[in-house]
Design a protein around this motif. Structure first.
Motif, PDB file in Angstrom:
ATOM      1  N   GLY A 238     -24.127 -21.993 160.529  1.00 31.34           N
ATOM      2  CA  GLY A 238     -24.401 -20.588 160.261  1.00 31.34           C
ATOM      3  C   GLY A 238     -24.105 -20.108 158.851  1.00 31.34           C
ATOM      4  N   VAL A 239     -23.834 -21.031 157.926  1.00 25.99           N
ATOM      5  CA  VAL A 239     -23.457 -20.619 156.562  1.00 25.99           C
ATOM      6  C   VAL A 239     -24.521 -21.028 155.541  1.00 25.99           C
ATOM      7  CG1 VAL A 239     -21.608 -20.774 154.818  1.00 25.99           C
ATOM      8  CG2 VAL A 239     -21.028 -20.778 157.215  1.00 25.99           C
ATOM      9  N   ALA A 242     -25.656 -18.884 152.565  1.00 21.16           N
ATOM     10  CA  ALA A 242     -24.579 -18.481 151.642  1.00 21.16           C
ATOM     11  C   ALA A 242     -24.165 -19.608 150.705  1.00 21.16           C
ATOM     12  CB  ALA A 242     -23.362 -18.006 152.443  1.00 21.16           C
ATOM     13  N   ARG A 285     -24.180 -11.436 155.390  1.00 18.31           N
ATOM     14  CA  ARG A 285     -23.388 -11.736 156.587  1.00 18.31           C
ATOM     15  C   ARG A 285     -22.222 -12.640 156.195  1.00 18.31           C
ATOM     16  NH1 ARG A 285     -25.486 -15.316 161.289  1.00 18.31           N
ATOM     17  NH2 ARG A 285     -23.823 -15.107 162.810  1.00 18.31           N
ATOM     18  N   SER A 286     -21.021 -12.175 156.371  1.00 19.17           N
ATOM     19  CA  SER A 286     -19.855 -12.927 155.888  1.00 19.17           C
ATOM     20  C   SER A 286     -19.709 -14.287 156.563  1.00 19.17           C
ATOM     21  CB  SER A 286     -18.567 -12.127 156.110  1.00 19.17           C
ATOM     22  OG  SER A 286     -17.468 -12.934 155.684  1.00 19.17           O
ATOM     23  N   PRO A 287     -19.616 -15.365 155.754  1.00 15.35           N
ATOM     24  CA  PRO A 287     -19.447 -16.709 156.305  1.00 15.35           C
ATOM     25  C   PRO A 287     -17.968 -17.106 156.452  1.00 15.35           C
ATOM     26  CG  PRO A 287     -19.879 -16.844 153.956  1.00 15.35           C
ATOM     27  CD  PRO A 287     -19.816 -15.385 154.292  1.00 15.35           C
ATOM     28  N   ALA A 290     -16.673 -18.776 159.828  1.00 16.55           N
ATOM     29  CA  ALA A 290     -17.233 -20.120 160.035  1.00 16.55           C
ATOM     30  C   ALA A 290     -16.639 -21.119 159.041  1.00 16.55           C
ATOM     31  CB  ALA A 290     -18.751 -20.082 159.900  1.00 16.55           C
ATOM     32  N   LEU A 291     -16.472 -20.691 157.802  1.00 14.75           N
ATOM     33  CA  LEU A 291     -15.903 -21.588 156.779  1.00 14.75           C
ATOM     34  C   LEU A 291     -14.471 -21.996 157.148  1.00 14.75           C
ATOM     35  CD1 LEU A 291     -17.282 -19.886 153.544  1.00 14.75           C
ATOM     36  CD2 LEU A 291     -17.729 -22.256 154.217  1.00 14.75           C
TER      37      LEU A 291
END
Length: 347
Positions: A238-239, A242, A285-287, A290-291
């Protein structure tokens, strides 16, 4: 040395491309394994029944490259197995790939032997992949001789440097022409005058950044975040979108995590970092979550994507000089039924 030219060929990539490019259409589109096998007899083969469609296409391509490019040095690297050191690190590496079809498997061995008999340097290893071998060879000699790598594999872009170009093979000639035309004005060269192999796009350090969004050295970092479905490298879920803005800001996967770690245990700082990513880097959208969650996968994925340059080989640059044994080549061409290629040997 300026007249010299070293061409390093990803043999596995070239053979596979020619296998599928020279398959009968009925076989290419058949999904049923049993029906496929019944169509194998339609594949180009010699009098002894050995399959030759991939070998013939690849040899024709090689002779054309030698004729047009006039390289002084050449080598071929092949993959031997999928059970390399990468699979020891990550059991699912390349786990999404199907079995190599029998008619292609047979041609790998025969093609390697044919090239060796002709006098070319052919390299392969049970632990290292073809790209690691090419990376090690080119890193040793690139400052001595202009080097050009021919492949379809984007992993090789990390080897692009001031001394080394990647001739990245596109699926269609039109795509290669469009890419060349796109950058010809920007970089001051006439795309019609750039003499490169069919379907290839010449990647330099600035073109890598312009076209693929990262510098050559950042290719493993990009795959560390985005993953690579062709090699089953996971990345961070999902990243993907970015990855480029984050790498433009922080340079590496390590740099991204240094920024995250500097906020550890401080919710306010973490919020500020998220706001900076949104406002200054354009990441809507802030990753962050997930990171943090998939941190280990990010570092593992980068490691898997990193071409090694420490493959130990004892050859010197002179060992890669082109010196075709024409008699042996003719003997092999006769054996495999490559009569139309005989005249191209420049005997």
């Amino acid at each position: 040395m300026s007249q010299n030219k070293f061409i390093l060929i990803d043999g596995s990539s070239m053979l596979v491309t020619n296998y599928y490019g020279n398959l009968p259409k009925a076989l290419l589109f058949e999904k049923d394994p049993e029906k496929k096998e019944k169509l194998f007899s339609q594949i180009m083969h010699n009098d002894a029944g050995q399959y030759t469609n991939a070998m013939y296409g690849m040899m024709r391509t090689i002779l054309k490259i030698i004729d047009e490019q006039k390289p002084t040095h050449m080598m071929f690297a092949f993959d031997m197995t999928r059970d390399t050191f990468r699979r020891e690190k990550y059991a699912d590496y390349k786990g999404n790939r199907g079995e190599t079809p029998e008619p292609l498997k047979e041609q790998f061995e025969n093609m390697e032997k044919l090239l060796e008999d002709m006098g070319f340097q052919v390299m392969y290893d049970m632990k290292y992949e073809a790209d690691d071998i090419v990376g090690s060879v080119v890193s040793k000699f690139e400052k001595e001789i202009p080097s050009y790598i021919i492949t379809k594999d984007h992993d090789y872009l990390q080897l692009v440097s001031d001394y080394t170009r990647v001739w990245l093979i596109q699926t269609k000639q039109e795509t290669a022409d469009e890419l060349q035309a796109k950058y010809s004005a920007e970089y001051g060269w006439n795309s019609k005058m750039v003499k490169i192999p069919d379907k290839a796009f010449e990647v330099t350090p600035p073109l890598c950044l312009s076209e693929y969004g990262v510098k050559p050295c950042q290719i493993p970092d990009l795959k560390g975040i985005q993953g690579d479905s062709s090699d089953n490298i996971p990345g961070v879920k999902g990243v993907s979108s970015a990855a480029m803005p984050l790498l433009a800001e922080y340079g590496t996967v390590e740099g991204i995590y240094e920024a995250i770690d500097s906020c550890e245990g401080d919710a306010k700082k973490q919020k500020e970092l998220g706001a900076f990513w949104k406002e200054s880097l354009g990441i809507s959208r802030s990753p962050m979550k997930a990171l943090i969650e998939y941190r280990d996968l990010a570092f593992l994925s980068k490691d898997l994507a990193m071409i090694r340059r420490d493959y130990d080989f004892q050859k010197q640059l002179d060992d890669f000089k082109i010196n075709i044994n024409v008699d042996k080549a003719k003997e092999q061409f006769e054996k495999y039924g490559f009569k139309s290629l005989m005249e191209k040997l420049n005997a």
